[in-house]
Scaffold this motif. Structure first.
Motif, mmCIF file in Angstrom:
data_model
loop_
_atom_site.group_PDB
_atom_site.id
_atom_site.type_symbol
_atom_site.label_atom_id
_atom_site.label_comp_id
_atom_site.label_asym_id
_atom_site.label_seq_id
_atom_site.Cartn_x
_atom_site.Cartn_y
_atom_site.Cartn_z
ATOM 1 N N ILE A 35 0.843 -1.198 0.000
ATOM 2 C CA ILE A 35 0.000 0.000 0.000
ATOM 3 C C ILE A 35 0.877 1.247 0.000
ATOM 4 O O ILE A 35 0.600 2.215 -0.717
ATOM 5 N N GLU A 39 0.844 4.179 -2.712
ATOM 6 C CA GLU A 39 0.582 5.572 -2.352
ATOM 7 C C GLU A 39 1.733 6.492 -2.727
ATOM 8 O O GLU A 39 1.515 7.652 -3.052
ATOM 9 N N ALA A 59 1.364 3.952 4.522
ATOM 10 C CA ALA A 59 0.192 3.083 4.390
ATOM 11 C C ALA A 59 -0.718 3.207 5.604
ATOM 12 O O ALA A 59 -1.937 3.332 5.464
ATOM 13 N N LYS A 62 -2.512 6.482 5.438
ATOM 14 C CA LYS A 62 -3.540 6.449 4.396
ATOM 15 C C LYS A 62 -4.762 5.676 4.889
ATOM 16 O O LYS A 62 -5.903 6.138 4.755
ATOM 17 N N LEU A 63 -4.529 4.509 5.463
ATOM 18 C CA LEU A 63 -5.635 3.682 5.936
ATOM 19 C C LEU A 63 -6.422 4.393 7.035
ATOM 20 O O LEU A 63 -7.645 4.456 7.006
ATOM 21 N N LYS A 66 -8.997 7.332 6.478
ATOM 22 C CA LYS A 66 -10.401 7.016 6.174
ATOM 23 C C LYS A 66 -11.282 7.155 7.407
ATOM 24 O O LYS A 66 -12.486 7.327 7.287
ATOM 25 N N LEU A 104 -9.656 -2.179 7.001
ATOM 26 C CA LEU A 104 -9.246 -1.002 6.233
ATOM 27 C C LEU A 104 -8.504 -1.398 4.958
ATOM 28 O O LEU A 104 -8.668 -0.764 3.911
ATOM 29 N N MET A 105 -7.694 -2.464 5.030
ATOM 30 C CA MET A 105 -6.975 -2.928 3.844
ATOM 31 C C MET A 105 -7.938 -3.493 2.801
ATOM 32 O O MET A 105 -7.788 -3.215 1.612
ATOM 33 N N ASP A 107 -11.035 -2.667 2.407
ATOM 34 C CA ASP A 107 -11.713 -1.503 1.827
ATOM 35 C C ASP A 107 -10.806 -0.755 0.853
ATOM 36 O O ASP A 107 -11.242 -0.310 -0.214
ATOM 37 N N TYR A 108 -9.525 -0.602 1.210
ATOM 38 C CA TYR A 108 -8.560 0.093 0.354
ATOM 39 C C TYR A 108 -8.479 -0.582 -1.017
ATOM 40 O O TYR A 108 -8.571 0.081 -2.050
ATOM 41 N N GLU A 111 -11.600 -0.164 -3.113
ATOM 42 C CA GLU A 111 -11.661 1.161 -3.745
ATOM 43 C C GLU A 111 -10.758 1.244 -4.968
ATOM 44 O O GLU A 111 -11.109 1.889 -5.959
ATOM 45 N N ILE A 112 -9.597 0.605 -4.909
ATOM 46 C CA ILE A 112 -8.689 0.592 -6.068
ATOM 47 C C ILE A 112 -9.336 -0.176 -7.214
ATOM 48 O O ILE A 112 -9.281 0.243 -8.369
#
Length: 117
Positions: A35, A39, A59, A62-63, A66, A104-105, A107-108, A111-112
């Motif tokens: 991640i 990023e 990472a 970033k996580l 959210k 969270l990962m 979800d990350y 989203e990608i």
């Protein structure tokens, strides 16, 4: 997501990444590194140990952004993102931390894969 769903989706994500990289299932640290590289946006390359630690920090920021814990300040002269803490992260138990990070990962990467949703 309930813990059982988080774990199921986490296992699916691990398997997908393992298949994509033709490697074994990545653990949390490897996923944080991936991640962080994503990023940073400079593509794959060799990183020093310190840079790897910084990528994992990127990472995490970033996580947790959210959830409103971090905010992106901007990029430095080398293009590395810098984050600032905007509120303290609660003292979660280790199990809660692990579940939260996995969630969270998942979800990350969702989203990608589905940026319009």
């Amino acid at each position: 997501m309930k813990p059982a769903e988080v774990n199921k989706r986490w296992e699916e994500l691990q398997q997908r990444i393992a298949d994509d990289f033709d490697n074994e299932k990545p653990d949390l640290k490897v996923m944080l590194f991936l991640i962080g590289v994503q990023e940073l946006g400079q593509g794959p390359r060799k990183f020093s140990k310190r840079q790897k630690e910084e990528l994992m920090h990127i990472a995490n920021c970033k996580l947790f952004s959210k959830m409103g814990f971090y905010e992106l300040e901007g990029l430095d002269q080398d293009g590395w993102p810098h984050w600032k803490a905007v509120k303290p992260i609660p003292n979660y138990t280790l199990l809660e931390q692990e579940m939260l990070i996995k969630s969270l990962m998942v979800d990350y990467f969702d989203e990608i894969d589905n940026p319009q949703e």
